[in-house]
Design a protein around this motif. Structure first.
Motif, PDB file in Angstrom:
ATOM      1  N   PRO A  39       0.848  -1.205   0.000  1.00 52.10           N
ATOM      2  CA  PRO A  39       0.000   0.000   0.000  1.00 52.10           C
ATOM      3  C   PRO A  39       0.880   1.250   0.000  1.00 52.10           C
ATOM      4  O   PRO A  39       1.878   1.322   0.712  1.00 52.10           O
ATOM      5  N   ILE A  40       0.522   2.224  -0.828  1.00 59.82           N
ATOM      6  CA  ILE A  40       1.301   3.457  -0.920  1.00 59.82           C
ATOM      7  C   ILE A  40       0.354   4.624  -1.195  1.00 59.82           C
ATOM      8  O   ILE A  40      -0.629   4.474  -1.920  1.00 59.82           O
ATOM      9  N   LYS A  41       0.630   5.764  -0.581  1.00 59.31           N
ATOM     10  CA  LYS A  41      -0.198   6.954  -0.768  1.00 59.31           C
ATOM     11  C   LYS A  41       0.011   7.532  -2.165  1.00 59.31           C
ATOM     12  O   LYS A  41       1.052   7.324  -2.790  1.00 59.31           O
ATOM     13  N   SER A  42      -0.981   8.280  -2.628  1.00 54.00           N
ATOM     14  CA  SER A  42      -0.956   8.824  -3.990  1.00 54.00           C
ATOM     15  C   SER A  42       0.267   9.676  -4.274  1.00 54.00           C
ATOM     16  O   SER A  42       0.925   9.505  -5.301  1.00 54.00           O
ATOM     17  N   ASP A  44       3.106   9.714  -2.685  1.00 54.28           N
ATOM     18  CA  ASP A  44       4.300   8.866  -2.636  1.00 54.28           C
ATOM     19  C   ASP A  44       4.435   8.094  -3.945  1.00 54.28           C
ATOM     20  O   ASP A  44       5.541   7.945  -4.475  1.00 54.28           O
ATOM     21  N   ASP A  68      11.060   8.884   4.248  1.00 55.07           N
ATOM     22  CA  ASP A  68       9.751   8.269   4.468  1.00 55.07           C
ATOM     23  C   ASP A  68       9.854   6.768   4.222  1.00 55.07           C
ATOM     24  O   ASP A  68      10.123   6.332   3.100  1.00 55.07           O
ATOM     25  N   GLN A  70       7.579   4.353   4.126  1.00 55.06           N
ATOM     26  CA  GLN A  70       6.597   3.781   3.202  1.00 55.06           C
ATOM     27  C   GLN A  70       6.956   4.121   1.757  1.00 55.06           C
ATOM     28  O   GLN A  70       6.867   3.278   0.872  1.00 55.06           O
ATOM     29  N   GLN A  71       7.388   5.371   1.535  1.00 56.63           N
ATOM     30  CA  GLN A  71       7.818   5.768   0.201  1.00 56.63           C
ATOM     31  C   GLN A  71       9.048   4.965  -0.221  1.00 56.63           C
ATOM     32  O   GLN A  71       9.156   4.526  -1.370  1.00 56.63           O
TER      33      GLN A  71
END
Length: 87
Positions: A39-42, A44, A68, A70-71
């Protein structure tokens, strides 16, 4: 002190010469929209896709710097050379 300001100015210029500004374009958007293994934010995903695009343009000789986690994981999933964060 003027000499300290001059030194900091030179240091900043050297730093900015190492940064690549990537133009926002459709190809990067499509890369960002494609599936990630985590899962990754938009935003990122857009950063990772820009790094991926730049790496492809440079023949894989790009360091992807982030603090970051997650990035960084998203960048690793795209085989980028991640720096700056311990995983």
């Amino acid at each position: 002190k003027p000499e300290r300001i001059s030194l900091k100015h030179k240091e900043a210029n050297a730093y900015f010469k190492m940064i690549n500004i990537v133009p926002f374009q459709r190809e990067i958007t499509l890369m960002a929209k494609s599936s990630f293994s985590i899962p990754i934010k938009s935003l990122d995903a857009l950063h990772v896709a820009a790094g991926q695009w730049l790496s492809e343009q440079a023949g894989g000789k790009v360091e992807f710097w982030t603090l970051d986690r997650q990035q960084a994981m998203g960048a690793l999933s795209r085989a980028l050379d991640v720096r700056g964060v311990r995983l």
